[in-house]
Motif scaffolding. Structure first.
Motif, PDB file in Angstrom:
ATOM      1  N   VAL A 103       0.843  -1.202   0.000  1.00  0.00           N
ATOM      2  CA  VAL A 103       0.000   0.000   0.000  1.00  0.00           C
ATOM      3  C   VAL A 103       0.878   1.250   0.000  1.00  0.00           C
ATOM      4  N   SER A 104       1.936   1.234   0.814  1.00  0.00           N
ATOM      5  CA  SER A 104       2.826   2.395   0.880  1.00  0.00           C
ATOM      6  C   SER A 104       3.507   2.633  -0.461  1.00  0.00           C
ATOM      7  N   LEU A 106       2.310   1.740  -3.386  1.00  0.00           N
ATOM      8  CA  LEU A 106       1.281   2.216  -4.324  1.00  0.00           C
ATOM      9  C   LEU A 106       1.008   3.697  -4.129  1.00  0.00           C
ATOM     10  N   LYS A 107       0.940   4.119  -2.848  1.00  0.00           N
ATOM     11  CA  LYS A 107       0.710   5.535  -2.556  1.00  0.00           C
ATOM     12  C   LYS A 107       1.834   6.392  -3.117  1.00  0.00           C
ATOM     13  N   LYS A 108       3.058   5.860  -3.020  1.00  0.00           N
ATOM     14  CA  LYS A 108       4.216   6.582  -3.549  1.00  0.00           C
ATOM     15  C   LYS A 108       4.085   6.732  -5.073  1.00  0.00           C
ATOM     16  N   LYS A 109       3.638   5.665  -5.733  1.00  0.00           N
ATOM     17  CA  LYS A 109       3.496   5.684  -7.193  1.00  0.00           C
ATOM     18  C   LYS A 109       2.477   6.722  -7.638  1.00  0.00           C
ATOM     19  N   LYS A 110       1.388   6.823  -6.852  1.00  0.00           N
ATOM     20  CA  LYS A 110       0.296   7.731  -7.213  1.00  0.00           C
ATOM     21  C   LYS A 110       0.700   9.192  -7.138  1.00  0.00           C
ATOM     22  N   LYS A 111       1.652   9.466  -6.228  1.00  0.00           N
ATOM     23  CA  LYS A 111       2.026  10.862  -5.968  1.00  0.00           C
ATOM     24  C   LYS A 111       2.619  11.539  -7.194  1.00  0.00           C
TER      25      LYS A 111
ATOM     26  N   ASP B  63       8.254  16.102   3.002  1.00  0.00           N
ATOM     27  CA  ASP B  63       7.283  16.726   2.088  1.00  0.00           C
ATOM     28  C   ASP B  63       7.733  18.122   1.681  1.00  0.00           C
ATOM     29  N   ILE B  70       9.059   7.247   0.564  1.00  0.00           N
ATOM     30  CA  ILE B  70       7.898   6.374   0.743  1.00  0.00           C
ATOM     31  C   ILE B  70       7.476   6.510   2.193  1.00  0.00           C
ATOM     32  N   ASP B  71       6.207   6.869   2.436  1.00  0.00           N
ATOM     33  CA  ASP B  71       5.702   6.907   3.800  1.00  0.00           C
ATOM     34  C   ASP B  71       5.046   5.567   4.106  1.00  0.00           C
ATOM     35  N   ILE B  73       2.569   3.353   5.917  1.00  0.00           N
ATOM     36  CA  ILE B  73       1.328   3.779   6.558  1.00  0.00           C
ATOM     37  C   ILE B  73       1.268   3.339   8.013  1.00  0.00           C
TER      38      ILE B  73
END
Lengths: 111, 251
Positions: A103-104, A106-111, B63, B70-71, B73
């Motif tokens: 998930v982390s 994927l979130k990075k990719k979306k940014k 940020d 990479i954060d 979660i």
């Protein structure tokens, strides 16, 4: 004629069995995970029904008091349940770790 | 130990221009993260910070300064954080991944030294060591710590026949095969010595090279329980388990 110990064990087995059954019915426990718990009422039932042969077995194993033998059996079953739970938790830890990582990422990719 | 059959294809694997990624695990490193990152950025290497659920201002700094990161979660611990970096390296098809701590212990100028043996195809995995060449390093840590490191090093020697001096070094470089391996399988706890022994058992070639290391400028060691030997005992148990497991040599 059933002895009072037999009746108590049978009642405990029945109560435990219905507790597990109702949890299963309400989907609070998965069938897979219930197997190890269903072992306990079965153990209680066997103790109640096989009291005579068990008490002679207990004596030959060196237990002076029969109730100690029952304690050992029940504690042994509980240790098994705990062991099973630790394995389940470890597996879930690994699954959660993978989930957090993916998930982390994927979130990075979306940014 | 049987040696794996290695067929080298230098023509296929052109390592003259390898894609290098620096992985920087960070947990509550607000004091040092910006200076470490600006140093890496100036060096020109690609890098990614893995923020392991920091509770201080680390995520805000990342940020604000637009540092690639990479954060996670949720907090995973050092092993899970580093593995995320290796997964990122795999997804983005990097040839070499370098681990570098966010607390300013490791010099970016030494990255070249630890990736060179991989570029030259001499090694699969390189450990930057503060013990091999004592003159080049200003940081030698406490006696007790060194005793622990020596004990772990000795047990790895006993199990594998190969000596690694700085077993807890977090300054390490991995080639593509090792990136693949770590992305799939990386110890969640006490990852440095355990992962090194695991790589040896799988037949990877490991090399240790001397690097400069400084006292950490801020933050805390991920190894917090040196004093009671808890860490050392845990590592030894983990090493035993790896020794007991039967491994296919897939390297």
């Amino acid at each position: 004629m059933l002895s009072s110990l037999q009746i108590e064990m049978l009642i405990a087995a029945i109560v435990l069995f219905f507790l597990i059954l109702s949890s299963l019915r309400k989907n609070r426990m998965s069938v897979r995970n219930s197997i190890v718990w269903l072992l306990l009422p079965v153990v209680f039932m066997l103790i109640a029904l096989l009291l005579e042969p068990l008490s002679s077995l207990a004596h030959s194993l060196g237990f002076e008091i029969f109730s100690n033998f029952i304690f050992v059996i029940v504690i042994g079953s509980l240790i098994l349940v705990c062991f099973y739970l630790t394995i389940a938790v470890s597996k879930q830890q690994d699954q959660i770790k993978k989930l957090i990582q993916e998930v982390s990422l994927l979130k990075k990719k979306k940014k | 130990m049987r040696q794996p059959l290695v067929i080298q294809c230098d023509i296929l694997e052109d390592m003259s221009e390898p894609k290098v990624l620096i992985i920087v695990p960070a947990y509550n490193e607000e004091k040092t993260i910006s200076s470490v990152c600006s140093e890496i950025a100036a060096s020109g290497y690609d890098f990614v910070v893995v923020n392991d659920g920091s509770s201080d201002s680390t995520p805000k700094i990342l940020d604000d300064l637009k540092i690639p990161h990479i954060d996670l979660i949720s907090n995973l611990g050092i092993g899970g954080a580093i593995q995320t970096g290796y997964k990122y390296a795999r997804y983005n098809d990097y040839d070499i991944a370098v681990q570098l701590d966010a607390d300013g212990q490791h010099s970016v100028s030494c990255v070249r030294d630890i990736i060179q043996p991989i570029i030259d195809n001499k090694s699969d995995f390189v450990i930057g060591s503060r013990f091999i060449d004592k003159k080049s390093s200003s940081f030698h840590s406490t006696k007790l710590r060194r005793a622990g490191i020596y004990l772990i090093s000795f047990i790895i020697l006993l199990f594998s026949g190969k000596r690694i001096y700085d077993v807890t070094s977090g300054f390490r470089a991995a080639n593509k095969k090792v990136i693949e391996h770590f992305a799939e399988d990386y110890p969640p706890e006490y990852p440095e010595p355990v992962s090194e022994f695991d790589l040896m058992r799988h037949g990877y070639k490991i090399l240790e090279v001397p690097v400069k290391m400084h006292e950490r400028k801020g933050g805390k060691s991920s190894i917090r329980s040196w004093k009671n030997g808890y860490y050392v005992i845990n590592v030894i148990i983990s090493l035993f388990l790896i020794k007991l497991r039967r491994h296919k040599k897939d390297a």
